[in-house]
Motif scaffolding. Sequence first.
Motif, PDB file in Angstrom:
ATOM      1  N   ALA A 152       0.841  -1.202   0.000  1.00 12.53           N
ATOM      2  CA  ALA A 152       0.000   0.000   0.000  1.00 12.53           C
ATOM      3  C   ALA A 152       0.877   1.254   0.000  1.00 12.53           C
ATOM      4  CB  ALA A 152      -0.907  -0.005   1.218  1.00 12.53           C
ATOM      5  N   GLY A 153       0.283   2.369  -0.461  1.00 10.27           N
ATOM      6  CA  GLY A 153       0.989   3.641  -0.424  1.00 10.27           C
ATOM      7  C   GLY A 153       0.584   4.540  -1.565  1.00 10.27           C
ATOM      8  N   SER A 154       1.212   5.683  -1.608  1.00 12.60           N
ATOM      9  CA  SER A 154       1.015   6.654  -2.679  1.00 12.60           C
ATOM     10  C   SER A 154       2.309   6.690  -3.489  1.00 12.60           C
ATOM     11  CB  SER A 154       0.708   8.029  -2.083  1.00 12.60           C
ATOM     12  OG  SER A 154       0.532   8.963  -3.113  1.00 12.60           O
ATOM     13  N   PHE A 155       2.196   6.492  -4.804  1.00 13.91           N
ATOM     14  CA  PHE A 155       3.375   6.346  -5.653  1.00 13.91           C
ATOM     15  C   PHE A 155       3.334   7.370  -6.792  1.00 13.91           C
ATOM     16  CE2 PHE A 155       2.271   2.371  -3.671  1.00 13.91           C
ATOM     17  CZ  PHE A 155       3.484   1.920  -3.151  1.00 13.91           C
ATOM     18  N   PRO A 156       4.004   8.510  -6.609  1.00 19.31           N
ATOM     19  CA  PRO A 156       4.046   9.501  -7.694  1.00 19.31           C
ATOM     20  C   PRO A 156       5.032   9.054  -8.780  1.00 19.31           C
ATOM     21  CG  PRO A 156       5.264  10.304  -5.805  1.00 19.31           C
ATOM     22  CD  PRO A 156       4.664   8.981  -5.406  1.00 19.31           C
ATOM     23  N   ILE A 157       4.601   9.131 -10.039  1.00 17.57           N
ATOM     24  CA  ILE A 157       5.481   8.786 -11.157  1.00 17.57           C
ATOM     25  C   ILE A 157       5.282   9.798 -12.290  1.00 17.57           C
ATOM     26  CG2 ILE A 157       5.491   6.309 -10.625  1.00 17.57           C
ATOM     27  CD1 ILE A 157       3.599   5.931 -13.072  1.00 17.57           C
ATOM     28  N   THR A 158       6.278   9.889 -13.149  1.00 21.47           N
ATOM     29  CA  THR A 158       6.162  10.629 -14.393  1.00 21.47           C
ATOM     30  C   THR A 158       6.266   9.613 -15.514  1.00 21.47           C
ATOM     31  OG1 THR A 158       7.144  12.615 -13.447  1.00 21.47           O
ATOM     32  CG2 THR A 158       7.187  12.425 -15.851  1.00 21.47           C
ATOM     33  N   VAL A 159       5.292   9.640 -16.416  1.00 24.19           N
ATOM     34  CA  VAL A 159       5.233   8.712 -17.535  1.00 24.19           C
ATOM     35  C   VAL A 159       5.535   9.513 -18.805  1.00 24.19           C
ATOM     36  CG1 VAL A 159       3.809   7.012 -18.719  1.00 24.19           C
ATOM     37  CG2 VAL A 159       3.477   7.401 -16.290  1.00 24.19           C
ATOM     38  N   THR A 160       6.438   8.990 -19.629  1.00 20.74           N
ATOM     39  CA  THR A 160       6.868   9.698 -20.835  1.00 20.74           C
ATOM     40  C   THR A 160       6.550   8.877 -22.075  1.00 20.74           C
ATOM     41  OG1 THR A 160       8.676  10.700 -19.582  1.00 20.74           O
ATOM     42  CG2 THR A 160       8.867  10.742 -21.989  1.00 20.74           C
ATOM     43  N   ALA A 161       6.012   9.554 -23.111  1.00 15.17           N
ATOM     44  CA  ALA A 161       5.764   8.931 -24.414  1.00 15.17           C
ATOM     45  C   ALA A 161       6.760   9.517 -25.411  1.00 15.17           C
ATOM     46  CB  ALA A 161       4.330   9.198 -24.869  1.00 15.17           C
ATOM     47  N   SER A 162       7.461   8.639 -26.133  1.00 13.26           N
ATOM     48  CA  SER A 162       8.480   9.055 -27.111  1.00 13.26           C
ATOM     49  C   SER A 162       8.276   8.302 -28.416  1.00 13.26           C
ATOM     50  CB  SER A 162       9.881   8.736 -26.604  1.00 13.26           C
ATOM     51  OG  SER A 162      10.101   9.299 -25.344  1.00 13.26           O
ATOM     52  N   ASN A 163       8.469   9.008 -29.536  1.00 10.86           N
ATOM     53  CA  ASN A 163       8.390   8.343 -30.837  1.00 10.86           C
ATOM     54  C   ASN A 163       9.387   8.891 -31.856  1.00 10.86           C
ATOM     55  OD1 ASN A 163       7.229  10.779 -31.504  1.00 10.86           O
ATOM     56  ND2 ASN A 163       5.375   9.907 -32.402  1.00 10.86           N
ATOM     57  N   GLY A 164      10.329   9.670 -31.406  1.00 15.56           N
ATOM     58  CA  GLY A 164      11.311  10.235 -32.322  1.00 15.56           C
ATOM     59  C   GLY A 164      10.907  11.568 -32.906  1.00 15.56           C
ATOM     60  N   VAL A 165       9.665  12.000 -32.671  1.00 13.77           N
ATOM     61  CA  VAL A 165       9.206  13.317 -33.104  1.00 13.77           C
ATOM     62  C   VAL A 165       9.165  14.195 -31.867  1.00 13.77           C
ATOM     63  CG1 VAL A 165       7.355  14.626 -34.208  1.00 13.77           C
ATOM     64  CG2 VAL A 165       7.826  12.288 -34.945  1.00 13.77           C
ATOM     65  N   THR A 166       9.884  15.292 -31.887  1.00 19.25           N
ATOM     66  CA  THR A 166       9.943  16.150 -30.708  1.00 19.25           C
ATOM     67  C   THR A 166       8.743  17.077 -30.654  1.00 19.25           C
ATOM     68  OG1 THR A 166      11.295  17.738 -31.893  1.00 19.25           O
ATOM     69  CG2 THR A 166      12.454  16.095 -30.594  1.00 19.25           C
ATOM     70  N   PRO A 167       8.352  17.441 -29.458  1.00 19.70           N
ATOM     71  CA  PRO A 167       8.907  17.038 -28.175  1.00 19.70           C
ATOM     72  C   PRO A 167       8.256  15.758 -27.658  1.00 19.70           C
ATOM     73  CG  PRO A 167       7.225  18.697 -27.802  1.00 19.70           C
ATOM     74  CD  PRO A 167       7.313  18.484 -29.306  1.00 19.70           C
ATOM     75  N   ASP A 168       8.959  15.065 -26.742  1.00 22.29           N
ATOM     76  CA  ASP A 168       8.349  13.949 -26.033  1.00 22.29           C
ATOM     77  C   ASP A 168       7.212  14.497 -25.183  1.00 22.29           C
ATOM     78  OD1 ASP A 168      10.214  12.227 -27.100  1.00 22.29           O
ATOM     79  OD2 ASP A 168      11.417  12.090 -25.271  1.00 22.29           O
ATOM     80  N   ALA A 169       6.264  13.638 -24.825  1.00 23.87           N
ATOM     81  CA  ALA A 169       5.156  14.041 -23.952  1.00 23.87           C
ATOM     82  C   ALA A 169       5.330  13.369 -22.598  1.00 23.87           C
ATOM     83  CB  ALA A 169       3.823  13.633 -24.568  1.00 23.87           C
ATOM     84  N   ALA A 170       5.000  14.090 -21.542  1.00 30.14           N
ATOM     85  CA  ALA A 170       5.116  13.519 -20.192  1.00 30.14           C
ATOM     86  C   ALA A 170       3.928  13.968 -19.354  1.00 30.14           C
ATOM     87  CB  ALA A 170       6.419  13.956 -19.543  1.00 30.14           C
ATOM     88  N   THR A 171       3.531  13.102 -18.446  1.00 28.81           N
ATOM     89  CA  THR A 171       2.474  13.451 -17.494  1.00 28.81           C
ATOM     90  C   THR A 171       2.847  12.894 -16.129  1.00 28.81           C
ATOM     91  OG1 THR A 171       0.092  13.418 -17.075  1.00 28.81           O
ATOM     92  CG2 THR A 171       1.025  11.412 -17.992  1.00 28.81           C
ATOM     93  N   GLY A 172       2.589  13.674 -15.111  1.00 32.41           N
ATOM     94  CA  GLY A 172       2.838  13.244 -13.736  1.00 32.41           C
ATOM     95  C   GLY A 172       1.546  12.772 -13.104  1.00 32.41           C
ATOM     96  N   VAL A 173       1.579  11.593 -12.504  1.00 29.27           N
ATOM     97  CA  VAL A 173       0.397  11.026 -11.852  1.00 29.27           C
ATOM     98  C   VAL A 173       0.819  10.425 -10.520  1.00 29.27           C
ATOM     99  CG1 VAL A 173      -0.786  10.527 -14.027  1.00 29.27           C
ATOM    100  CG2 VAL A 173       0.652   8.774 -12.986  1.00 29.27           C
ATOM    101  N   SER A 174      -0.182  10.146  -9.675  1.00 27.84           N
ATOM    102  CA  SER A 174       0.067   9.457  -8.430  1.00 27.84           C
ATOM    103  C   SER A 174      -0.823   8.230  -8.379  1.00 27.84           C
ATOM    104  CB  SER A 174      -0.240  10.380  -7.246  1.00 27.84           C
ATOM    105  OG  SER A 174       0.115   9.749  -6.033  1.00 27.84           O
ATOM    106  N   ILE A 175      -0.206   7.080  -8.154  1.00 33.80           N
ATOM    107  CA  ILE A 175      -0.957   5.831  -8.076  1.00 33.80           C
ATOM    108  C   ILE A 175      -1.186   5.537  -6.595  1.00 33.80           C
ATOM    109  CG2 ILE A 175      -0.954   3.372  -8.676  1.00 33.80           C
ATOM    110  CD1 ILE A 175       1.231   4.150 -10.801  1.00 33.80           C
TER     111      ILE A 175
END
Length: 181
Positions: A152-175
């Motif tokens: 159990a707990g709160s887990f903050p993460i940043t998830v990044t999507a990359s495909n070679g076309v700039t810029p990469d996309a990122a979003t911060g979430v907490s699970i």
Amino acid sequence: MVITDLDNADLTVTIFTNTAVSPGNQNVEADRGGTATVIWNDPTQDHGWGLTLGPCAPASGSVFSVGTTLVTAGVSSGAGGPGTLAFDVTVDPFGGAPTISGTPPAGTVGTAYSFAFTVAGTPAPTVTTTDPLPAGLTLSAAGVLSGTPTAAGSFPITVTASNGVTPDAATGVSIEIGTSM
């Protein structure tokens, strides 16, 4: 200098950049290989002015790489020339920049969990995180968070999507992972 009779004008040293005689700047998207074959219309023929466009360097129908290339050309009439013109061919990278969104729901220790981030872009992006995930969960390259949480707990993460076309996309979430009652 104002030229009113193009058919019979000596066009030597006349500059036709940004005029109706020029094909104008060209903008295209590259193919998957990172190049584009670019063909432009010849306005001197389209309007029947009695002019000749060319030679162009590089020529219409040439393969252009990503970036901007200056094309230069001559313009001649029956009475003389050539005059000159210039325009740009800009080839943009293939595809679309990646996007990623979504808010993972809360989970419970010992209960199967699955959440898919909404991911888009061309080519298809790869999803990653460098942050530690809740124990028992994994993140697939397609953006699916799944598994059975073991703590159990709160887990903050940043998830990044990359495909070679700039810029990469990122979003911060907490699970949020809770315990069963």
